[in-house]
Design an enzyme around this catalytic site. Structure first.
Site, PDB file in Angstrom:
ATOM      1  N   THR A  43       0.674  -1.655   0.235  1.00  0.00           N
ATOM      2  CA  THR A  43       0.134  -0.155   0.103  1.00  0.00           C
ATOM      3  C   THR A  43       0.911   1.478  -0.277  1.00  0.00           C
ATOM      4  OG1 THR A  43      -1.496  -1.294   1.148  1.00  0.00           O
ATOM      5  CG2 THR A  43      -1.991   0.987   0.800  1.00  0.00           C
ATOM      6  N   THR A  44       2.041   1.066   0.910  1.00  0.00           N
ATOM      7  CA  THR A  44       3.077   1.773   0.816  1.00  0.00           C
ATOM      8  C   THR A  44       3.510   2.345  -0.150  1.00  0.00           C
ATOM      9  OG1 THR A  44       3.139   2.064   2.777  1.00  0.00           O
ATOM     10  CG2 THR A  44       5.115   3.413   1.534  1.00  0.00           C
ATOM     11  N   TYR A 106     -13.016  -4.649   0.495  1.00  0.00           N
ATOM     12  CA  TYR A 106     -13.664  -4.088  -0.711  1.00  0.00           C
ATOM     13  C   TYR A 106     -15.419  -4.897  -1.201  1.00  0.00           C
ATOM     14  CZ  TYR A 106     -17.798  -1.503  -4.017  1.00  0.00           C
ATOM     15  OH  TYR A 106     -19.036  -1.059  -3.632  1.00  0.00           O
ATOM     16  N   TYR A 132      -1.359 -10.305   4.951  1.00  0.00           N
ATOM     17  CA  TYR A 132      -1.966  -9.431   5.779  1.00  0.00           C
ATOM     18  C   TYR A 132      -3.559  -8.512   6.065  1.00  0.00           C
ATOM     19  CZ  TYR A 132      -1.061  -4.260   5.300  1.00  0.00           C
ATOM     20  OH  TYR A 132      -0.877  -2.616   5.795  1.00  0.00           O
ATOM     21  N   ARG A 137      -8.200  -0.935   6.405  1.00  0.00           N
ATOM     22  CA  ARG A 137      -7.816  -0.404   5.262  1.00  0.00           C
ATOM     23  C   ARG A 137      -9.247  -1.684   3.962  1.00  0.00           C
ATOM     24  NH1 ARG A 137      -4.566   3.279   2.386  1.00  0.00           N
ATOM     25  NH2 ARG A 137      -3.450   3.886   3.767  1.00  0.00           N
ATOM     26  N   LYS A 160       1.348  -9.999   8.680  1.00  0.00           N
ATOM     27  CA  LYS A 160       1.882  -8.400   8.714  1.00  0.00           C
ATOM     28  C   LYS A 160       0.331  -7.645   9.509  1.00  0.00           C
ATOM     29  CE  LYS A 160       2.361  -4.481   6.721  1.00  0.00           C
ATOM     30  NZ  LYS A 160       2.362  -3.409   5.851  1.00  0.00           N
ATOM     31  N   ILE A 202       6.722  -4.300   9.374  1.00  0.00           N
ATOM     32  CA  ILE A 202       7.079  -3.823   7.926  1.00  0.00           C
ATOM     33  C   ILE A 202       6.341  -2.488   8.174  1.00  0.00           C
ATOM     34  CG2 ILE A 202       5.948  -4.092   5.430  1.00  0.00           C
ATOM     35  CD1 ILE A 202       5.498  -7.180   6.401  1.00  0.00           C
TER      36      ILE A 202
END
Length: 290
Positions: A43-44, A106, A132, A137, A160, A202
């Site tokens: 995402t980063t 989603y 993750y 999110r 994560k 992370i």
């Protein structure tokens, strides 16, 4: 298998395109500063707005620049199971040590749907998988009971955890054992997470403070709690500043102050505001980075 300070890499842009030189220079600098592993296309790294061709290229650039010195854990998540399989297959072919696969966002799958999503990836690609879990999110939270089922699959090796629940890693350790790799996905609680059963983080902050983040994790691993606590305290204002607006806008601005990347992000994200920039500058000065 994976531990310490693991950087969730930003993806530098120039004139709207991936800045390949800046990215590879960033990778080389990270390794020189002591970072223990690298995550491209998370995402980063703005994976939601990278094209498939760009995603593949960034993973390849990272592996090429790392030269086998540290593991590369390629972001390969999607809310489409077939797409996640394709990204994982590419990562395997490119030479990644593992893949990081976010919970499908989603769609809001049930726990059974989550299990089958990861099961399908694990049985399609022979590569270690780090799950993750980031309910903030993805909207869904992978339960410890589901993790017990997932951990029975040979190549699902860790998590994560970005739930922010510090009871979670200890409960997971009791349920899954000490060999299941637990990594924090939240800089601000990285050391408390280790105290509850984790083995590393992370990190977003390590994009701009790789040496400090690596030293903190090294101090924890060595049992040097005094040094670890001092570094943890020193980094806290920086963690807060880098998340004062939606990441990675603040950390990309921070990277620009170090001459590592442009501050550009892709829509629907926008560059850090003037207020956020001031907060980042103050925090970076306090940490001795500028």
């Amino acid at each position: 298998m994976f531990k310490g300070s693991i950087t969730a890499l930003i993806t530098p842009f120039s004139n709207g395109k991936v800045d390949e030189k800046a990215f590879q220079d960033l990778v080389s600098w990270q390794i020189a500063e002591g970072t223990h592993a690298l995550v491209p296309c998370g995402t980063t790294g703005e994976s939601p707005t990278l094209s498939h061709a760009e995603h593949h290229r960034v993973v390849e650039l990272c592996i090429e620049a790392a030269k086998g010195k540290v593991p590369v854990i390629a972001g390969a998540g999607s809310n489409s199971t077939d797409e996640a399989i394709d990204l994982s297959r590419h990562a395997k072919k490119a030479g990644a040590a593992a893949v990081l696969v976010v919970a499908p966002y989603y769609n809001k799958p049930t726990q059974e749907g989550l299990f089958r999503h990861y099961e399908a990836i694990a049985t399609s690609v022979d590569i270690p998988i780090i799950v993750y879990n980031i309910p903030g999110r993805s909207v869904v939270d992978i339960s410890i009971e589901t993790f017990q089922r997932l951990a029975a699959l040979p190549n699902i090796v860790g998590v994560k955890d970005a739930t922010g629940d510090l009871a979670r890693p200890l409960r997971a350790r009791v349920a899954l054992g000490s060999t299941f790799c637990q990594l924090s996905g939240e800089d601000a609680t990285a050391i408390p997470f280790n105290a509850q059963g984790g083995v590393g983080c992370i990190s977003v902050t390590s994009n701009i403070a790789p040496k400090l983040c690596a030293q903190m994790q090294n101090a924890w691993a060595a049992g040097d709690l005094k040094t670890c606590a001092a570094l943890n305290e020193k980094l806290m204002p920086l963690h807060d500043a880098l998340f004062c607006e939606t990441s990675p806008a603040p950390v990309k601005y921070a990277a620009s102050l170090l001459g590592k990347a442009s501050p550009d992000v892709r829509l629907p994200l926008v560059p850090a505001s003037d207020n956020a920039r001031k907060r980042v500058e103050v925090a970076m000065k306090a940490a001795g980075l500028i």
